[in-house]
Design a protein around this motif. Sequence first.
Motif, PDB file in Angstrom:
ATOM      1  N   TRP A   1      -2.909  -0.475 -12.253  1.00  0.00           N
ATOM      2  CA  TRP A   1      -2.746  -1.879 -11.866  1.00  0.00           C
ATOM      3  C   TRP A   1      -3.997  -2.691 -12.217  1.00  0.00           C
ATOM      4  O   TRP A   1      -3.905  -3.744 -12.829  1.00  0.00           O
ATOM      5  CB  TRP A   1      -2.439  -2.011 -10.375  1.00  0.00           C
ATOM      6  CG  TRP A   1      -2.572  -3.420  -9.922  1.00  0.00           C
ATOM      7  CD1 TRP A   1      -3.629  -3.986  -9.288  1.00  0.00           C
ATOM      8  CD2 TRP A   1      -1.642  -4.482 -10.157  1.00  0.00           C
ATOM      9  NE1 TRP A   1      -3.415  -5.330  -9.086  1.00  0.00           N
ATOM     10  CE2 TRP A   1      -2.196  -5.657  -9.620  1.00  0.00           C
ATOM     11  CE3 TRP A   1      -0.390  -4.554 -10.771  1.00  0.00           C
ATOM     12  CZ2 TRP A   1      -1.542  -6.890  -9.668  1.00  0.00           C
ATOM     13  CZ3 TRP A   1       0.264  -5.779 -10.820  1.00  0.00           C
ATOM     14  CH2 TRP A   1      -0.318  -6.929 -10.277  1.00  0.00           C
ATOM     15  N   ASN A   2      -5.165  -2.213 -11.820  1.00  0.00           N
ATOM     16  CA  ASN A   2      -6.409  -2.946 -12.090  1.00  0.00           C
ATOM     17  C   ASN A   2      -6.649  -3.110 -13.579  1.00  0.00           C
ATOM     18  O   ASN A   2      -7.083  -4.179 -14.031  1.00  0.00           O
ATOM     19  CB  ASN A   2      -7.596  -2.264 -11.417  1.00  0.00           C
ATOM     20  CG  ASN A   2      -7.604  -2.467  -9.919  1.00  0.00           C
ATOM     21  OD1 ASN A   2      -7.057  -3.441  -9.406  1.00  0.00           O
ATOM     22  ND2 ASN A   2      -8.217  -1.544  -9.207  1.00  0.00           N
TER      23      ASN A   2
ATOM     24  N   ASP B   1     -10.160  -9.512  -4.186  1.00  0.00           N
ATOM     25  CA  ASP B   1      -9.343  -8.692  -3.299  1.00  0.00           C
ATOM     26  C   ASP B   1      -9.736  -9.077  -1.884  1.00  0.00           C
ATOM     27  O   ASP B   1     -10.833  -8.764  -1.430  1.00  0.00           O
ATOM     28  CB  ASP B   1      -9.600  -7.208  -3.576  1.00  0.00           C
ATOM     29  CG  ASP B   1      -8.655  -6.296  -2.828  1.00  0.00           C
ATOM     30  OD1 ASP B   1      -8.173  -6.675  -1.741  1.00  0.00           O
ATOM     31  OD2 ASP B   1      -8.405  -5.183  -3.324  1.00  0.00           O
TER      32      ASP B   1
ATOM     33  N   ARG C   1      -2.262  -5.202  -0.144  1.00  0.00           N
ATOM     34  CA  ARG C   1      -3.499  -5.757  -0.701  1.00  0.00           C
ATOM     35  C   ARG C   1      -3.226  -7.220  -1.009  1.00  0.00           C
ATOM     36  O   ARG C   1      -2.196  -7.555  -1.591  1.00  0.00           O
ATOM     37  CB  ARG C   1      -3.880  -5.039  -1.994  1.00  0.00           C
ATOM     38  CG  ARG C   1      -4.483  -3.681  -1.778  1.00  0.00           C
ATOM     39  CD  ARG C   1      -4.816  -3.002  -3.078  1.00  0.00           C
ATOM     40  NE  ARG C   1      -5.860  -3.707  -3.812  1.00  0.00           N
ATOM     41  CZ  ARG C   1      -6.184  -3.439  -5.080  1.00  0.00           C
ATOM     42  NH1 ARG C   1      -5.558  -2.478  -5.745  1.00  0.00           N
ATOM     43  NH2 ARG C   1      -7.138  -4.100  -5.686  1.00  0.00           N
TER      44      ARG C   1
ATOM     45  N   GLU D   1      -4.221   7.068  -6.458  1.00  0.00           N
ATOM     46  CA  GLU D   1      -5.321   6.353  -7.104  1.00  0.00           C
ATOM     47  C   GLU D   1      -4.987   5.978  -8.547  1.00  0.00           C
ATOM     48  O   GLU D   1      -5.364   4.903  -9.021  1.00  0.00           O
ATOM     49  CB  GLU D   1      -6.586   7.199  -7.058  1.00  0.00           C
ATOM     50  CG  GLU D   1      -7.790   6.475  -7.608  1.00  0.00           C
ATOM     51  CD  GLU D   1      -9.079   7.279  -7.509  1.00  0.00           C
ATOM     52  OE1 GLU D   1     -10.042   6.892  -8.175  1.00  0.00           O
ATOM     53  OE2 GLU D   1      -9.106   8.283  -6.775  1.00  0.00           O
TER      54      GLU D   1
ATOM     55  N   ARG E   1      -2.208   5.023  -9.805  1.00  0.00           N
ATOM     56  CA  ARG E   1      -1.387   3.809  -9.821  1.00  0.00           C
ATOM     57  C   ARG E   1      -2.275   2.578  -9.660  1.00  0.00           C
ATOM     58  O   ARG E   1      -2.072   1.570 -10.330  1.00  0.00           O
ATOM     59  CB  ARG E   1      -0.362   3.877  -8.704  1.00  0.00           C
ATOM     60  CG  ARG E   1       0.737   2.882  -8.853  1.00  0.00           C
ATOM     61  CD  ARG E   1       1.870   3.221  -7.920  1.00  0.00           C
ATOM     62  NE  ARG E   1       1.929   4.659  -7.719  1.00  0.00           N
ATOM     63  CZ  ARG E   1       2.982   5.419  -7.930  1.00  0.00           C
ATOM     64  NH1 ARG E   1       4.089   4.875  -8.336  1.00  0.00           N
ATOM     65  NH2 ARG E   1       2.948   6.703  -7.738  1.00  0.00           N
ATOM     66  N   TRP E   2      -3.274   2.683  -8.769  1.00  0.00           N
ATOM     67  CA  TRP E   2      -4.178   1.545  -8.567  1.00  0.00           C
ATOM     68  C   TRP E   2      -5.060   1.328  -9.782  1.00  0.00           C
ATOM     69  O   TRP E   2      -5.341   0.179 -10.153  1.00  0.00           O
ATOM     70  CB  TRP E   2      -5.011   1.737  -7.304  1.00  0.00           C
ATOM     71  CG  TRP E   2      -4.146   1.648  -6.083  1.00  0.00           C
ATOM     72  CD1 TRP E   2      -3.826   2.663  -5.235  1.00  0.00           C
ATOM     73  CD2 TRP E   2      -3.444   0.503  -5.623  1.00  0.00           C
ATOM     74  NE1 TRP E   2      -2.973   2.208  -4.266  1.00  0.00           N
ATOM     75  CE2 TRP E   2      -2.720   0.878  -4.469  1.00  0.00           C
ATOM     76  CE3 TRP E   2      -3.348  -0.822  -6.053  1.00  0.00           C
ATOM     77  CZ2 TRP E   2      -1.926  -0.016  -3.753  1.00  0.00           C
ATOM     78  CZ3 TRP E   2      -2.555  -1.707  -5.336  1.00  0.00           C
ATOM     79  CH2 TRP E   2      -1.855  -1.303  -4.206  1.00  0.00           C
TER      80      TRP E   2
ATOM     81  N   PHE F   1       5.499   0.733  -8.351  1.00  0.00           N
ATOM     82  CA  PHE F   1       5.300   0.486  -6.926  1.00  0.00           C
ATOM     83  C   PHE F   1       6.605   0.627  -6.129  1.00  0.00           C
ATOM     84  O   PHE F   1       6.632   0.354  -4.933  1.00  0.00           O
ATOM     85  CB  PHE F   1       4.671  -0.891  -6.692  1.00  0.00           C
ATOM     86  CG  PHE F   1       3.207  -0.928  -6.991  1.00  0.00           C
ATOM     87  CD1 PHE F   1       2.283  -0.412  -6.094  1.00  0.00           C
ATOM     88  CD2 PHE F   1       2.735  -1.465  -8.185  1.00  0.00           C
ATOM     89  CE1 PHE F   1       0.921  -0.445  -6.363  1.00  0.00           C
ATOM     90  CE2 PHE F   1       1.382  -1.500  -8.467  1.00  0.00           C
ATOM     91  CZ  PHE F   1       0.478  -0.983  -7.553  1.00  0.00           C
TER      92      PHE F   1
ATOM     93  N   LEU G   1       0.820  -1.211   0.000  1.00  0.00           N
ATOM     94  CA  LEU G   1       0.000   0.000   0.000  1.00  0.00           C
ATOM     95  C   LEU G   1       0.854   1.262   0.000  1.00  0.00           C
ATOM     96  O   LEU G   1       0.378   2.335  -0.380  1.00  0.00           O
ATOM     97  CB  LEU G   1      -0.927   0.008   1.215  1.00  0.00           C
ATOM     98  CG  LEU G   1      -1.984  -1.081   1.245  1.00  0.00           C
ATOM     99  CD1 LEU G   1      -2.818  -0.971   2.512  1.00  0.00           C
ATOM    100  CD2 LEU G   1      -2.874  -1.011   0.022  1.00  0.00           C
TER     101      LEU G   1
END
Length: 100
Positions: A27-28, A40, A56, A21, A23-24, A82, A11
């Motif tokens: 990733w998704n 998740d 996560r 956000e 970056r997430w 990351f 995280l």
Amino acid sequence: MGYKVTVLLPLTDNQGHPFDEQRWIWWNDQLTSLVAGFTDLGVVRGWWRGHSDRNRHLTMIVETIDEVNAIRNLLRVARLPFRQEAMYLEYHVVYFEEVT
């Protein structure tokens, strides 16, 4: 038969800065381009080389070793955004079925 894959995503970076956000979202988007879905399992605490961190905990089932390798390659790419030296990947053969 397939492969159960577990991925742990930090995280925060090693200096404790949380990831944004964007970056997430990246990733998704990347992961869902490779797999049909994932679960998740939430945030887990871990201990690594002298410090505690939060991650996560993602798990998914894929059908082929090629899909496992694609996830491995994504983790190699994800090391940079990351800011990690290494990323966690676990996989093993499982028997599963979609019960209807």
